[in-house]
Design a protein around this motif. Structure first.
Motif, PDB file in Angstrom:
ATOM      1  N   PHE A 158       7.338   1.332  -7.982  1.00 28.78           N
ATOM      2  CA  PHE A 158       6.010   1.382  -8.609  1.00 28.78           C
ATOM      3  C   PHE A 158       5.530  -0.023  -8.962  1.00 28.78           C
ATOM      4  CE2 PHE A 158       3.574   1.280 -12.578  1.00 28.78           C
ATOM      5  CZ  PHE A 158       2.451   2.004 -12.203  1.00 28.78           C
ATOM      6  N   PHE A 159       6.422  -0.832  -9.520  1.00 29.41           N
ATOM      7  CA  PHE A 159       6.051  -2.203  -9.863  1.00 29.41           C
ATOM      8  C   PHE A 159       5.703  -3.006  -8.616  1.00 29.41           C
ATOM      9  CE2 PHE A 159       7.537  -1.595 -14.173  1.00 29.41           C
ATOM     10  CZ  PHE A 159       6.754  -2.494 -14.887  1.00 29.41           C
ATOM     11  N   ALA A 160       6.421  -2.750  -7.527  1.00 33.08           N
ATOM     12  CA  ALA A 160       6.118  -3.438  -6.270  1.00 33.08           C
ATOM     13  C   ALA A 160       4.708  -3.082  -5.805  1.00 33.08           C
ATOM     14  CB  ALA A 160       7.144  -3.062  -5.206  1.00 33.08           C
ATOM     15  N   GLY A 161       4.368  -1.796  -5.856  1.00 35.78           N
ATOM     16  CA  GLY A 161       3.036  -1.360  -5.451  1.00 35.78           C
ATOM     17  C   GLY A 161       1.955  -1.870  -6.385  1.00 35.78           C
ATOM     18  N   ALA A 162       2.226  -1.839  -7.692  1.00 40.49           N
ATOM     19  CA  ALA A 162       1.237  -2.285  -8.682  1.00 40.49           C
ATOM     20  C   ALA A 162       0.952  -3.779  -8.551  1.00 40.49           C
ATOM     21  CB  ALA A 162       1.728  -1.959 -10.091  1.00 40.49           C
ATOM     22  N   THR A 163       2.009  -4.566  -8.416  1.00 40.64           N
ATOM     23  CA  THR A 163       1.802  -6.013  -8.273  1.00 40.64           C
ATOM     24  C   THR A 163       1.131  -6.348  -6.945  1.00 40.64           C
ATOM     25  OG1 THR A 163       4.088  -6.232  -7.455  1.00 40.64           O
ATOM     26  CG2 THR A 163       3.698  -6.692  -9.791  1.00 40.64           C
ATOM     27  N   GLN A 168      -8.944  -0.252   2.418  1.00 39.66           N
ATOM     28  CA  GLN A 168      -7.567   0.036   2.823  1.00 39.66           C
ATOM     29  C   GLN A 168      -6.605  -1.025   2.299  1.00 39.66           C
ATOM     30  OE1 GLN A 168      -7.116   0.873   7.013  1.00 39.66           O
ATOM     31  NE2 GLN A 168      -8.967   2.102   7.066  1.00 39.66           N
ATOM     32  N   MET A 169      -7.011  -2.281   2.388  1.00 35.04           N
ATOM     33  CA  MET A 169      -6.153  -3.358   1.903  1.00 35.04           C
ATOM     34  C   MET A 169      -5.937  -3.242   0.397  1.00 35.04           C
ATOM     35  SD  MET A 169      -4.869  -5.434   4.113  1.00 35.04           S
ATOM     36  CE  MET A 169      -4.518  -6.886   3.126  1.00 35.04           C
ATOM     37  N   ARG A 170      -6.993  -2.926  -0.318  1.00 27.47           N
ATOM     38  CA  ARG A 170      -6.910  -2.920  -1.780  1.00 27.47           C
ATOM     39  C   ARG A 170      -6.196  -1.688  -2.328  1.00 27.47           C
ATOM     40  NH1 ARG A 170     -11.750  -4.802  -5.694  1.00 27.47           N
ATOM     41  NH2 ARG A 170     -11.119  -6.735  -4.707  1.00 27.47           N
ATOM     42  N   TYR A 171      -6.420  -0.542  -1.700  1.00 30.06           N
ATOM     43  CA  TYR A 171      -5.893   0.695  -2.269  1.00 30.06           C
ATOM     44  C   TYR A 171      -4.775   1.340  -1.440  1.00 30.06           C
ATOM     45  CZ  TYR A 171     -10.094   0.215  -5.103  1.00 30.06           C
ATOM     46  OH  TYR A 171     -11.065  -0.270  -5.946  1.00 30.06           O
ATOM     47  N   VAL A 172      -4.860   1.212  -0.126  1.00 34.63           N
ATOM     48  CA  VAL A 172      -3.849   1.852   0.718  1.00 34.63           C
ATOM     49  C   VAL A 172      -2.593   0.995   0.827  1.00 34.63           C
ATOM     50  CG1 VAL A 172      -3.349   2.790   3.009  1.00 34.63           C
ATOM     51  CG2 VAL A 172      -5.631   3.069   2.025  1.00 34.63           C
ATOM     52  N   MET A 173      -2.780  -0.323   0.944  1.00 32.41           N
ATOM     53  CA  MET A 173      -1.634  -1.218   1.094  1.00 32.41           C
ATOM     54  C   MET A 173      -0.638  -1.099  -0.061  1.00 32.41           C
ATOM     55  SD  MET A 173      -0.277  -3.297   3.184  1.00 32.41           S
ATOM     56  CE  MET A 173       0.954  -4.592   3.260  1.00 32.41           C
ATOM     57  N   PRO A 174      -1.086  -1.064  -1.316  1.00 36.72           N
ATOM     58  CA  PRO A 174      -0.118  -0.885  -2.410  1.00 36.72           C
ATOM     59  C   PRO A 174       0.677   0.414  -2.299  1.00 36.72           C
ATOM     60  CG  PRO A 174      -2.191  -1.692  -3.281  1.00 36.72           C
ATOM     61  CD  PRO A 174      -2.436  -1.349  -1.843  1.00 36.72           C
ATOM     62  N   ILE A 175       0.033   1.460  -1.803  1.00 35.72           N
ATOM     63  CA  ILE A 175       0.737   2.737  -1.624  1.00 35.72           C
ATOM     64  C   ILE A 175       1.801   2.600  -0.537  1.00 35.72           C
ATOM     65  CG2 ILE A 175       0.478   5.157  -0.938  1.00 35.72           C
ATOM     66  CD1 ILE A 175      -2.339   5.068  -2.137  1.00 35.72           C
ATOM     67  N   PHE A 215       4.645   0.659  -1.963  1.00 40.05           N
ATOM     68  CA  PHE A 215       5.438   1.550  -2.824  1.00 40.05           C
ATOM     69  C   PHE A 215       6.372   2.411  -1.980  1.00 40.05           C
ATOM     70  CE2 PHE A 215       5.899   5.903  -4.384  1.00 40.05           C
ATOM     71  CZ  PHE A 215       6.574   5.694  -5.580  1.00 40.05           C
ATOM     72  N   GLY A 216       5.824   2.988  -0.910  1.00 37.10           N
ATOM     73  CA  GLY A 216       6.627   3.859  -0.049  1.00 37.10           C
ATOM     74  C   GLY A 216       7.778   3.124   0.609  1.00 37.10           C
ATOM     75  N   ILE A 217       7.492   1.927   1.134  1.00 38.63           N
ATOM     76  CA  ILE A 217       8.541   1.145   1.799  1.00 38.63           C
ATOM     77  C   ILE A 217       9.598   0.696   0.792  1.00 38.63           C
ATOM     78  CG2 ILE A 217       9.029  -1.002   3.036  1.00 38.63           C
ATOM     79  CD1 ILE A 217       6.274  -0.745   4.340  1.00 38.63           C
ATOM     80  N   ALA A 218       9.132   0.191  -0.356  1.00 33.63           N
ATOM     81  CA  ALA A 218      10.060  -0.301  -1.377  1.00 33.63           C
ATOM     82  C   ALA A 218      10.965   0.815  -1.887  1.00 33.63           C
ATOM     83  CB  ALA A 218       9.281  -0.923  -2.537  1.00 33.63           C
ATOM     84  N   TYR A 219      10.407   2.014  -2.000  1.00 29.57           N
ATOM     85  CA  TYR A 219      11.226   3.140  -2.465  1.00 29.57           C
ATOM     86  C   TYR A 219      12.178   3.618  -1.371  1.00 29.57           C
ATOM     87  CZ  TYR A 219      12.637   7.731  -4.094  1.00 29.57           C
ATOM     88  OH  TYR A 219      13.390   8.819  -4.458  1.00 29.57           O
TER      89      TYR A 219
END
Length: 244
Positions: free
Chosen positions: A158-163, A196-203, A206-210
């Motif tokens: 979550f922190f990875a996606g948020a940052t 997409q860059m602003r909202y989809v990329m963080p998701i 998050f998915g990859i990091a998890y």
């Protein structure tokens, strides 16, 4: 051959760097070692990333002129592209300079992933350990005593996606308001890409990091925080230069 290059250039240095830090820095765990390795990598890449940030800011500054060029040559796309590239060249701006930095960081992520996937920790692979790297007596896999970095972590992902969201928010220019009936297909595509860059990329991050491991989430989080700090530093530096 590819495997040899991969191990020599990326995997072995990352692995040995982690082991070295675990040995020479007292009381640290693997998570903190990952953070330190990330900071070291970012410092090595700092001249390139600094140039990338300056390029992004320069491109933003040229937006009014580029918009005017598009309006002046709206019926001739080739001339529009030629004039735009000529403007970039005249101002010494390379809009594609950031791609190299992105490409360099991808092997680092996979290197960290492979360290934990291949069982390189907590058991140490002596076959790839450099001669000057000593073996630590004990390896603590729990980040701050709480999170096993070899396992998945929703919290760190979550922190990875948020940052990542805030890093993109800092680096991308704000979206222009859409004018009904006036937006072209190209503008709609640009707006879609922006969203997409602003909202989809963080998701996605998050998915990859998890999916990979908490270690990769730590790398991504640290890298994003470093990039945000770097952006703030460059902006202030340019602002002070313009004011002086």
């Amino acid at each position: 051959m590819i495997s040899t290059i991969w191990n020599t250039v990326f995997f072995n240095p990352i692995y040995n760097g982690l082991i070295f830090l675990l040995d020479v820095v007292p009381f640290i765990d693997v998570g903190i070692a990952v953070i330190l390795v990330t900071v070291i990598v970012k410092l090595i890449l700092f001249p390139f990333s600094l140039k990338m940030v300056k390029t992004q800011l320069a491109v933003k500054a040229l937006e009014p002129e580029i918009t005017k060029l598009k309006e002046d040559h709206k019926d001739d796309k080739q001339e529009q592209a030629r004039k735009t590239m000529a403007l970039y060249k005249e101002r010494g701006v390379n809009p594609f300079s950031g791609f190299l930095l992105i490409l360099v960081q991808i092997p680092v992520i996979f290197g960290l992933y492979w360290v934990f996937l291949s069982g390189g920790l907590p058991e140490i692979n002596m076959d790839i350990l450099y001669s000057f790297v000593s073996t630590p007596e004990k390896i603590n896999m729990n980040f701050l005593g709480l999170i096993d970095v070899s396992a998945k972590s929703v919290f760190l992902a979550f922190f990875a996606g948020a940052t990542q969201y805030f890093q993109i928010k800092f680096s991308l220019p704000p979206m222009k308001a859409r004018q009904e009936g006036k937006a072209s297909l190209k503008e709609d595509l640009a707006r879609s890409f922006h969203i997409q860059m602003r909202y989809v990329m963080p998701i996605i991050v998050f998915g990859i990091a998890y999916a990979i491991s908490a270690a990769v989430a730590l790398y991504w989080t640290t890298s994003n925080l470093f990039a945000i700090g770097q952006e703030i530093y460059v902006r202030r530096k340019i602002k002070n230069r313009n004011e002086s």
